[in-house]
Design a protein around this motif. Structure first.
Motif, PDB file in Angstrom:
ATOM      1  N   LEU A   8       0.776  -1.425   0.140  1.00 29.88           N
ATOM      2  CA  LEU A   8       0.123   0.148   0.126  1.00 29.88           C
ATOM      3  C   LEU A   8       0.514   0.874   0.483  1.00 29.88           C
ATOM      4  CD1 LEU A   8      -2.936   0.864   0.408  1.00 29.88           C
ATOM      5  CD2 LEU A   8      -2.044   1.379   2.956  1.00 29.88           C
ATOM      6  N   SER A  10       1.167   5.057   0.249  1.00 30.67           N
ATOM      7  CA  SER A  10       0.685   6.388   1.171  1.00 30.67           C
ATOM      8  C   SER A  10       0.699   6.767   1.248  1.00 30.67           C
ATOM      9  CB  SER A  10      -0.084   5.551   2.401  1.00 30.67           C
ATOM     10  OG  SER A  10       0.122   5.725   3.803  1.00 30.67           O
ATOM     11  N   SER A  14      -3.843  10.959   5.375  1.00 32.32           N
ATOM     12  CA  SER A  14      -4.236  10.994   4.598  1.00 32.32           C
ATOM     13  C   SER A  14      -5.612   9.571   4.473  1.00 32.32           C
ATOM     14  CB  SER A  14      -4.047  10.752   2.976  1.00 32.32           C
ATOM     15  OG  SER A  14      -5.074   9.764   1.902  1.00 32.32           O
ATOM     16  N   TYR A  16      -8.353   9.084   3.229  1.00 25.90           N
ATOM     17  CA  TYR A  16      -8.532   8.428   2.106  1.00 25.90           C
ATOM     18  C   TYR A  16      -7.512   6.615   2.137  1.00 25.90           C
ATOM     19  CZ  TYR A  16     -11.331  11.705  -0.196  1.00 25.90           C
ATOM     20  OH  TYR A  16     -12.310  12.627  -0.451  1.00 25.90           O
ATOM     21  N   CYS A  17      -5.878   7.195   2.582  1.00 23.64           N
ATOM     22  CA  CYS A  17      -5.564   5.774   2.151  1.00 23.64           C
ATOM     23  C   CYS A  17      -5.960   5.063   4.093  1.00 23.64           C
ATOM     24  CB  CYS A  17      -4.055   6.444   2.492  1.00 23.64           C
ATOM     25  SG  CYS A  17      -3.386   7.207   1.455  1.00 23.64           S
ATOM     26  N   ARG A  21      -6.810   1.139   4.050  1.00 22.12           N
ATOM     27  CA  ARG A  21      -5.904   0.479   5.329  1.00 22.12           C
ATOM     28  C   ARG A  21      -6.578  -0.276   6.260  1.00 22.12           C
ATOM     29  NH1 ARG A  21      -4.250   5.072   7.590  1.00 22.12           N
ATOM     30  NH2 ARG A  21      -1.859   5.297   6.484  1.00 22.12           N
ATOM     31  N   GLU A  33       3.231  -1.085   4.053  1.00 25.11           N
ATOM     32  CA  GLU A  33       2.521  -0.168   3.622  1.00 25.11           C
ATOM     33  C   GLU A  33       4.135   0.103   3.626  1.00 25.11           C
ATOM     34  OE1 GLU A  33      -0.022   1.269   6.870  1.00 25.11           O
ATOM     35  OE2 GLU A  33      -0.290   3.585   4.857  1.00 25.11           O
ATOM     36  N   VAL A  55      -2.547   8.912  -3.957  1.00 25.98           N
ATOM     37  CA  VAL A  55      -2.886   8.033  -3.357  1.00 25.98           C
ATOM     38  C   VAL A  55      -3.742   7.632  -2.790  1.00 25.98           C
ATOM     39  CG1 VAL A  55      -0.274   7.718  -3.229  1.00 25.98           C
ATOM     40  CG2 VAL A  55      -1.590   8.891  -1.615  1.00 25.98           C
ATOM     41  N   PRO A  56      -4.386   6.991  -2.152  1.00 26.00           N
ATOM     42  CA  PRO A  56      -3.761   5.048  -1.700  1.00 26.00           C
ATOM     43  C   PRO A  56      -3.607   4.663  -3.064  1.00 26.00           C
ATOM     44  CG  PRO A  56      -5.773   5.060  -1.286  1.00 26.00           C
ATOM     45  CD  PRO A  56      -5.393   6.049  -1.423  1.00 26.00           C
ATOM     46  N   SER A  68      -9.226   4.171  -3.503  1.00 23.53           N
ATOM     47  CA  SER A  68      -9.632   3.556  -2.399  1.00 23.53           C
ATOM     48  C   SER A  68     -10.860   2.570  -2.748  1.00 23.53           C
ATOM     49  CB  SER A  68      -9.986   4.423  -1.490  1.00 23.53           C
ATOM     50  OG  SER A  68     -11.279   5.448  -1.927  1.00 23.53           O
TER      51      SER A  68
END
Ligand SMILES: N[C@@H](CCC(=O)N[C@@H](CS)C(=O)NCC(=O)O)C(=O)O
Length: 250
Positions: A8, A10, A14, A16-17, A21, A33, A55-56, A68
């Motif tokens: 991942l 990221s 964030s 969105y991350c 996650r 990550e 990102v992610p 995401s």
């Protein structure tokens, strides 16, 4: 078997991350990550050949997923426990609609309000949040580029201090909508179990739900403007629900 674990990519702060996650964790997927530095990520995503700069990102053996929603789709298909689902075919459309609104409006305004309150007035706090957990070489590049990155972020995110009132009003509309959906103590936005609609709304609101004190913003002092937002929002059913959802499902 010599398959590499999914990775991942990221930004540490964030939301969105955090959504991606949480889904990977929920589905019991093993992954590593890697935190990327904001600003420098533009070149890094270009070099990766992904369509956007955001990102992610999930790096798989032979495939790269960006966004995401895409990561949640993949995580569902590749979950380790078939009993654990955030999908519900009976309510599929409604779940997707809520997730899209959470992604495209709630998450955007949460970020805009936070940055509008801090990028100009508390740049050192933002700088520490963005680069504090990166290795020292990357951190010093980030620090050197900060005089360019800071105004670029303000412009790209439309997050000058005069955006505060507009962003707050837009976020309030979203919170009214969610408060209504959660009326009468409902535990979930759709149906009677956790779905990706809950996961999206809860993760994207998390920065305002005080849990950020323990999770995301641990390293820094919370500026008074953000304390005031916490205070203003704390009695909202939606904010209490975020905290409960994290306590029970994260
Ligand atoms: N809808 C996207 C939004 C992702 C997003 O906005 N990511 C931000 C971090 S919060 C980002 O990477 N911004 C930098 C950029 O777009 O260049 C998702 O759900 O993944």
């Amino acid at each position: 078997m010599n398959q590499k674990l999914p990775k991942l990519i990221s930004f540490a702060i964030s939301h969105y991350c955090e959504k991606a996650r949480w889904a990977l964790d929920w589905y019991g997927i093993e992954y590593t990550e890697e935190f990327w530095p904001i600003g420098l990520h533009m070149r890094m995503t270009r070099e990766l050949g992904v369509p956007k700069s955001c990102v992610p990102i999930l790096m798989l053996d032979g495939e790269i997923l960006q966004g995401s929603r895409e990561i949640l789709d993949w995580a569902y298909v590749n979950r380790t426990d078939s009993e654990k689902s955030l999908e519900d075919s009976k309510h599929g459309e409604e779940i997707r609609e809520i997730e899209a609104r959470a992604d495209d409006v709630v998450g955007v305004e949460v970020r805009r309000l936070l940055y509008a309150q801090t990028l100009t007035q508390h740049p050192d706090i933002v700088l520490e949040l963005l680069y504090g957990n990166l290795d020292s070489k990357v951190r010093s590049v980030g620090h050197n580029l900060w005089p360019k990155i800071q105004p670029a972020m303000i412009q790209t995110l439309d997050a000058a201090p005069d955006a505060v009132a507009d962003s707050r009003a837009k976020l309030d509309v979203e919170l009214d909508w969610l408060d209504e959906k959660l009326a009468e103590g409902k535990h979930h936005l759709v149906g009677d179990r956790l779905t990706r609609a809950d996961l999206a709304a809860a993760s994207l609101l998390a920065p305002f739900a005080q849990l950020s004190r323990e999770r995301m913003y641990r390293r820094v002092e919370v500026p008074p403007e953000i304390e005031e937002e916490f205070e203003r929002l704390k009695d909202r059913p939606s904010m209490k629900w975020v905290a409960d959802t994290y306590r029970d499902f994260r």
